[in-house]
Design a protein around this motif. Sequence first.
Motif, mmCIF file in Angstrom:
data_model
loop_
_atom_site.group_PDB
_atom_site.id
_atom_site.type_symbol
_atom_site.label_atom_id
_atom_site.label_comp_id
_atom_site.label_asym_id
_atom_site.label_seq_id
_atom_site.Cartn_x
_atom_site.Cartn_y
_atom_site.Cartn_z
ATOM 1 N N LEU A 24 52.485 31.057 38.721
ATOM 2 C CA LEU A 24 51.350 31.361 39.590
ATOM 3 C C LEU A 24 50.476 30.122 39.750
ATOM 4 C CD1 LEU A 24 49.581 33.720 40.829
ATOM 5 C CD2 LEU A 24 48.559 33.936 38.574
ATOM 6 N N THR A 25 50.004 29.904 40.955
ATOM 7 C CA THR A 25 49.034 28.829 41.172
ATOM 8 C C THR A 25 47.861 29.402 41.956
ATOM 9 O OG1 THR A 25 50.772 27.169 41.219
ATOM 10 C CG2 THR A 25 48.672 26.531 42.186
ATOM 11 N N LEU A 26 46.662 29.191 41.428
ATOM 12 C CA LEU A 26 45.462 29.688 42.111
ATOM 13 C C LEU A 26 44.537 28.528 42.417
ATOM 14 C CD1 LEU A 26 44.758 32.833 39.882
ATOM 15 C CD2 LEU A 26 45.803 32.782 42.146
ATOM 16 N N ALA A 33 41.108 38.301 42.955
ATOM 17 C CA ALA A 33 41.263 39.564 42.231
ATOM 18 C C ALA A 33 42.577 39.561 41.466
ATOM 19 C CB ALA A 33 41.247 40.713 43.219
ATOM 20 N N LEU A 34 42.505 39.958 40.219
ATOM 21 C CA LEU A 34 43.718 40.118 39.420
ATOM 22 C C LEU A 34 43.852 41.608 39.152
ATOM 23 C CD1 LEU A 34 45.998 38.766 37.751
ATOM 24 C CD2 LEU A 34 44.430 38.751 35.834
ATOM 25 N N ILE A 35 44.867 42.207 39.723
ATOM 26 C CA ILE A 35 44.984 43.656 39.572
ATOM 27 C C ILE A 35 46.360 44.057 39.071
ATOM 28 C CG2 ILE A 35 43.222 44.277 41.258
ATOM 29 C CD1 ILE A 35 45.260 44.511 43.339
ATOM 30 N N GLY A 36 46.417 45.298 38.644
ATOM 31 C CA GLY A 36 47.677 45.830 38.128
ATOM 32 C C GLY A 36 47.372 47.008 37.241
ATOM 33 N N PRO A 37 48.358 47.859 36.994
ATOM 34 C CA PRO A 37 48.113 49.029 36.141
ATOM 35 C C PRO A 37 47.859 48.619 34.688
ATOM 36 C CG PRO A 37 50.446 48.836 36.708
ATOM 37 C CD PRO A 37 49.731 47.781 37.478
ATOM 38 N N ASN A 38 47.458 49.587 33.879
ATOM 39 C CA ASN A 38 47.266 49.300 32.447
ATOM 40 C C ASN A 38 48.566 48.759 31.864
ATOM 41 O OD1 ASN A 38 44.638 50.212 32.360
ATOM 42 N ND2 ASN A 38 45.237 52.316 31.895
ATOM 43 N N GLY A 39 48.439 47.736 31.037
ATOM 44 C CA GLY A 39 49.627 47.166 30.405
ATOM 45 C C GLY A 39 50.363 46.191 31.309
ATOM 46 N N ALA A 40 49.755 45.842 32.458
ATOM 47 C CA ALA A 40 50.427 44.924 33.382
ATOM 48 C C ALA A 40 50.411 43.491 32.861
ATOM 49 C CB ALA A 40 49.754 44.982 34.746
ATOM 50 N N GLY A 41 49.472 43.186 31.961
ATOM 51 C CA GLY A 41 49.391 41.830 31.399
ATOM 52 C C GLY A 41 48.149 41.066 31.838
ATOM 53 N N ARG A 196 35.836 44.359 48.348
ATOM 54 C CA ARG A 196 34.591 43.842 48.934
ATOM 55 C C ARG A 196 34.275 42.431 48.441
ATOM 56 N NH1 ARG A 196 30.054 48.448 48.542
ATOM 57 N NH2 ARG A 196 31.507 49.768 47.452
ATOM 58 N N LEU A 197 34.743 42.152 47.213
ATOM 59 C CA LEU A 197 34.333 40.920 46.541
ATOM 60 C C LEU A 197 35.290 39.745 46.751
ATOM 61 C CD1 LEU A 197 31.952 40.496 44.594
ATOM 62 C CD2 LEU A 197 33.499 40.985 42.713
ATOM 63 N N CYS A 198 36.577 40.052 46.775
ATOM 64 C CA CYS A 198 37.567 38.967 46.670
ATOM 65 C C CYS A 198 38.288 38.688 47.987
ATOM 66 C CB CYS A 198 38.596 39.321 45.601
ATOM 67 S SG CYS A 198 37.839 39.626 44.008
ATOM 68 N N LYS A 199 38.812 37.485 48.065
ATOM 69 C CA LYS A 199 39.584 37.098 49.248
ATOM 70 C C LYS A 199 41.083 37.096 48.934
ATOM 71 C CE LYS A 199 36.243 35.953 52.207
ATOM 72 N NZ LYS A 199 35.357 37.018 51.694
ATOM 73 N N THR A 200 41.404 36.753 47.684
ATOM 74 C CA THR A 200 42.818 36.665 47.299
ATOM 75 C C THR A 200 43.125 37.732 46.251
ATOM 76 O OG1 THR A 200 42.606 34.297 47.592
ATOM 77 C CG2 THR A 200 44.574 35.050 46.436
ATOM 78 N N VAL A 201 44.305 38.296 46.333
ATOM 79 C CA VAL A 201 44.724 39.306 45.351
ATOM 80 C C VAL A 201 45.988 38.838 44.644
ATOM 81 C CG1 VAL A 201 45.400 41.696 44.997
ATOM 82 C CG2 VAL A 201 43.925 41.112 46.885
ATOM 83 N N VAL A 202 45.971 38.966 43.309
ATOM 84 C CA VAL A 202 47.182 38.710 42.524
ATOM 85 C C VAL A 202 47.535 40.037 41.874
ATOM 86 C CG1 VAL A 202 48.127 37.473 40.557
ATOM 87 C CG2 VAL A 202 46.503 36.326 42.076
ATOM 88 N N TYR A 203 48.732 40.521 42.150
ATOM 89 C CA TYR A 203 49.112 41.832 41.631
ATOM 90 C C TYR A 203 50.196 41.678 40.563
ATOM 91 C CZ TYR A 203 50.670 46.671 41.541
ATOM 92 O OH TYR A 203 50.998 47.932 41.127
ATOM 93 N N LEU A 204 49.846 42.119 39.350
ATOM 94 C CA LEU A 204 50.794 42.049 38.232
ATOM 95 C C LEU A 204 51.319 43.437 37.901
ATOM 96 C CD1 LEU A 204 49.057 39.813 35.495
ATOM 97 C CD2 LEU A 204 50.738 39.111 37.178
ATOM 98 N N GLN A 208 54.929 40.889 35.244
ATOM 99 C CA GLN A 208 55.528 40.047 36.295
ATOM 100 C C GLN A 208 54.615 40.017 37.514
ATOM 101 O OE1 GLN A 208 59.217 42.212 36.679
ATOM 102 N NE2 GLN A 208 60.324 40.639 35.539
ATOM 103 N N LEU A 209 54.721 38.928 38.246
ATOM 104 C CA LEU A 209 53.933 38.805 39.468
ATOM 105 C C LEU A 209 54.630 39.589 40.572
ATOM 106 C CD1 LEU A 209 51.566 37.368 40.912
ATOM 107 C CD2 LEU A 209 53.169 35.552 41.483
ATOM 108 N N LYS A 210 53.946 40.631 41.079
ATOM 109 C CA LYS A 210 54.567 41.442 42.132
ATOM 110 C C LYS A 210 54.237 40.896 43.511
ATOM 111 C CE LYS A 210 56.942 44.341 39.901
ATOM 112 N NZ LYS A 210 58.385 44.323 40.017
ATOM 113 N N GLN A 211 52.981 40.532 43.700
ATOM 114 C CA GLN A 211 52.630 39.902 44.979
ATOM 115 C C GLN A 211 51.302 39.162 44.900
ATOM 116 O OE1 GLN A 211 51.136 42.678 48.108
ATOM 117 N NE2 GLN A 211 52.238 44.226 46.944
ATOM 118 N N THR A 212 51.147 38.180 45.753
ATOM 119 C CA THR A 212 49.853 37.532 45.929
ATOM 120 C C THR A 212 49.586 37.515 47.432
ATOM 121 O OG1 THR A 212 50.894 35.372 46.069
ATOM 122 C CG2 THR A 212 49.955 35.939 43.944
ATOM 123 N N GLY A 213 48.340 37.520 47.796
ATOM 124 C CA GLY A 213 48.029 37.483 49.217
ATOM 125 C C GLY A 213 46.544 37.609 49.431
ATOM 126 N N THR A 214 46.178 37.747 50.701
ATOM 127 C CA THR A 214 44.749 37.883 50.988
ATOM 128 C C THR A 214 44.383 39.354 51.036
ATOM 129 O OG1 THR A 214 45.221 37.824 53.322
ATOM 130 C CG2 THR A 214 44.608 35.734 52.294
#
Lengths: 304, 270
Positions: A24-26, A33-41, A196-204, A208-214
């Motif tokens: 991952l590069t940010l 935003a770093l999101i993902g279900p519980n236990g996603a890492g 409302r807050l973020c422009k970029t989303v990182v989904y774990l 594992q990285l599932k997706q990144t995007g705006t």
Amino acid sequence: MSVIHIENCVKQYGSVKALDNLSLTLDAGPPIALIGPNGAGKTTLFSILCGYLRVTRGSVSVLGEAPGSQSLVGRLSSMPQDARMDPHFTVGRQLTQYARLQGLSRSEAKRDVERVLSIVQLPDVASMRPEALSHGMRKRVSLAQALLGNPELILLDEPTAGIDPPNVKIIRDLVSELSAHMTFVVSSHNLDELERLCKTVVYLENGQLKQTGTVAASSAEDDATLTIRLASNTHDEAFEQLASNITGVESVVRLAQGDFRLVCDTPAELTPVDERLLAALRLADIPYRQLVRGRSLEDRLYGG
Amino acid sequence: MAAWIIAQHEVLKLFGTRRGWLSLLAFALVWGIIYAFVIEPAARLLSNQETTGLIGLLLGDQADRLINNWRTLEVSLYWLVALYVMPFFAILVSADQIASDRARGTLRYLTLRCSRLTLYFSRFFGQLVIMALLVAVTYFGSIAMSALHDVQRAQQMLPDAPAVIFNVWLVLMPYVALMSLLSVLARSSRQATVFSVVLWIGVWLSIRFVQNRFESATWLSYADWIMPGAQIRGLLSLSDWETLQLAPIPLAHTVVLLLIGAVFMWRRDL
């Protein structure tokens, strides 16, 4: 400029992989935003970036330095999820100690503590012990410690978890206001807030990285979608009938009581469709609370 | 600079918090009882020529040396009691160098601002300052209590102060280092204290078992020197600055224990 660069990172606890070959590069800029279900890492990733945990394999760099490096003192800051201050000392004394450890003189540290406490709208808690504060106030004090000095990168792990709406709003507004001067990476389960807050989303997911995007809608499907929330659910059936008769609406999906998604023929049709929809609602005397273009972050990530 | 700030904060934990003052009060009370009911009555008893002769007869040269090694009986008795009792205080007082901060997450705030090793060594250093203060307070407290009975005897205790305080402090050093190590591994000060007791008994029993099992291996007698405080018996027959002859032992224990603790501190998840 990239603030975080991770390559093939693995963090293993026994046979369990908390992070599984994550790359991952940010970049510096608006909140991420770093999101993902519980236990996603998510917390594991934050802990590695702060140097609390070491990776099993792979390489990690934060602001061009290895996590835990002394060069990051004052540049990287964090609001760890469950960390608490020492209950035996006042908030002011502890924050002053942290500021001095960042290299500020005694007088500079005192001034900076006053500054950060007033930023989080708690100017009077310096003489109080952490245990005397409510959960929401403690979270804001924790945010204050993250703002000491002028860090370039701040990691906020679940900054609004378990706190009341007024405190959530204060923290959200602060992050939004300060993000012009520093880069925030925010992990949270509250997707509305992140949207409302973020422009970029990182989904774990599962480490594992599932997706990144705006955060902003970008797919054709999103562009052709309207999401509406009615003022009450008493008009649901009438609305469904009304909406499906509007020219340009291909389908109407009921998401929940009072919540609908309208899928339109083409994105170009959108503007007339929303105008026609509003006019129809006025005619039928059906009040609405919210009309949103595109799907919410939650719908895009988890379907629906 | 960071090291100084952390060490200072460690000292403040004892002298600048309500909890710390309660610990100090308990410490002062226990030490007051030790003085009033052990040191002072024993000094009175031993100052009687007939009793001294009887004790010398019963316990031999060792007791005689112990009693007469220092300028006054009070110092000799303080020396004896301090060498055996102060390590327990040291273990209790220094048990929470890292443990509860780690369990609470406070270390996460701190390690964003200083290295783990700076934190570890600085807190050890802060504890050493506390030990020096506690030893000095107990010694000068003993002088003050002695002065209540006999001002002249109390004055005679003063010249021994530097040697006694410095040596007792040296004795305490490895105990503090052991607690530095154990507080990295434990999740609370209580757990660190329990670890120390288990470790002590475990190591002691292991040494005894191995020595008994391999009686012919005379070199195994050196295993006795593994334990912190191994030099205390030897110190009883020494006085004044000649006590420094045994100083390398606690220093070596301290260095080894601190280094082991530093490795754990460096590698441990926070």
